[in-house]
Write an enzyme that holds these catalytic residues in place. Structure first.
Site, PDB file in Angstrom:
ATOM      1  N   GLY A 137       0.826  -1.196   0.000  1.00 49.04           N
ATOM      2  CA  GLY A 137       0.000   0.000   0.000  1.00 49.04           C
ATOM      3  C   GLY A 137       0.865   1.252   0.000  1.00 49.04           C
ATOM      4  O   GLY A 137       1.883   1.312   0.690  1.00 49.04           O
ATOM      5  N   SER A 138       0.460   2.251  -0.785  1.00 44.33           N
ATOM      6  CA  SER A 138       1.115   3.556  -0.794  1.00 44.33           C
ATOM      7  C   SER A 138       2.595   3.411  -1.149  1.00 44.33           C
ATOM      8  O   SER A 138       2.922   2.960  -2.237  1.00 44.33           O
ATOM      9  CB  SER A 138       0.870   4.226   0.570  1.00 44.33           C
ATOM     10  OG  SER A 138       1.218   5.579   0.530  1.00 44.33           O
ATOM     11  N   SER A 139       3.522   3.747  -0.234  1.00 42.75           N
ATOM     12  CA  SER A 139       4.942   3.580  -0.547  1.00 42.75           C
ATOM     13  C   SER A 139       5.246   2.113  -0.895  1.00 42.75           C
ATOM     14  O   SER A 139       6.069   1.832  -1.774  1.00 42.75           O
ATOM     15  CB  SER A 139       5.795   4.027   0.647  1.00 42.75           C
ATOM     16  OG  SER A 139       7.158   3.976   0.334  1.00 42.75           O
TER      17      SER A 139
END
Ligand SMILES: *[C@@H]1O[C@H](CO)[C@@H](O)[C@H](O)[C@H]1NC(C)=O
Ligand SMILES: *[C@@H]1O[C@H](CO)[C@@H](O)[C@H](O)[C@H]1NC(C)=O
Length: 291
Positions: A137-139
């Protein structure tokens, strides 16, 4: 009502679960100081699959593992597959998806460290090398894209939540923030994005992981335009059109639209969904042909 026998009680996994998230100190290689954590469920299957679960900024392997919203421990327990949880060595614990070290095969950055974890896990846990998957998720999603570009030979499929195209966060140092990319103004053509990915492992002509890309229209951290840029990159890599071959509204649930671009690229867009799109275990597992 029937009384449970001792054997039946002993076989109830929740009562006797001994499995824990364990740090692996010497997974090999001399790349970044990313930590490797591994989870082998009690009921691991023979020649199990492996899912690498990559955390977001401000997180870590153990806090991601213990986060009730991150469903991969449960998936591992129910599906009998191994999960590896890399932990970022960088300040703020974002992944290095910016430096030339990490945006290059065997460049010695975080991407190489995670590839080394995969290479260690395969013999160590008798993993079926044809069933290695990456999610984040995300990074962690940004790193999923980078790994797909740098180690396409190690990974069968990727499912990423609220990330950016590989090479979008490019910067002058390790784990740099990139405002143009996060703001959605780093746009390129399909061919340009495909070349950015190809240049991370020049000359590679083998199979590449199929990509499932999730994003929310109300993402205020990683602008939704990045969804389009990721789709351009991977449809470019697979040389297929950006016109979906199939598109289903309210799939897998209300306000999400699932669009396929041939068999290897799938985009799932949540209208009104912010940063980061919640993990959808069932759909990500299906993309990975799990359990
Ligand atoms: C490994 O996975 C591949 C792909 O799913 C499968 O065809 C093969 O039978 C598996 N091998 C073993 C030893 O389980
Ligand atoms: C990409 O696909 C087109 C047809 O859709 C084809 O003409 C072209 O040769 C393909 N390019 C590569 C590099 O495979």
């Amino acid at each position: 009502m029937k009384l449970l026998t001792i054997l039946e009680v002993l076989s109830l996994p929740c009562l006797i679960s001994a499995a824990t998230l364990t740090k692996v100190s010497n997974y090999g290689g001399t790349a970044s100081k990313a930590e490797m954590w591994a989870y082998k469920p009690d009921n691991v299957k023979p020649n199990p699959a492996l899912v690498v679960v990559i955390h977001s900024c401000q997180s870590s392997a153990s806090s991601y593992f213990n986060n009730a919203k991150i469903p991969w421990k449960k998936g591992s327990d129910l599906g009998g597959y191994i999960t590896v949880w890399p932990s970022s060595p960088n300040s703020g614990t974002c992944w290095d998806v910016s430096s030339s070290k990490s945006l290059k095969r065997d460049g010695g950055g975080d991407s190489t460290a995670i590839a080394n974890m995969i290479k260690y896990a395969i013999p160590q846990y008798s993993v079926n090398a044809s069933r290695v998957y990456v999610t984040g998720g995300s990074s962690g999603a940004m790193m999923g894209n980078v790994l797909a570009a740098t180690y396409p030979d190690l990974i069968k499929a990727v499912s990423v939540y609220s990330g950016v195209a590989a090479g979008c966060f490019v910067g002058a140092g390790v784990a740099q923030w990139n405002n143009a990319c996060s703001g959605g103004t780093s746009t390129k053509s399909q061919a340009q994005w495909a070349k950015v990915a190809q240049d991370m492992y020049p000359g590679y002509n083998g199979p590449r992981p199929k990509m499932q890309i999730w994003h929310g229209s109300a993402d205020g951290t990683i602008a939704p335009q990045n969804y389009q840029e990721e789709l351009k990159q991977w449809t470019g890599i697979f040389n297929v059109s950006m016109t979906a071959t199939s598109s289903k509204t309210n799939t897998p649930e209300s306000s999400y639209t699932t669009s396929d671009y041939g068999p290897n690229v799938e985009g799932i867009y949540g209208t009104g969904v912010g940063h980061s799109v919640p993990s959808h275990l069932k759909e990500s597992e299906a993309w990975f042909s799990l359990p």
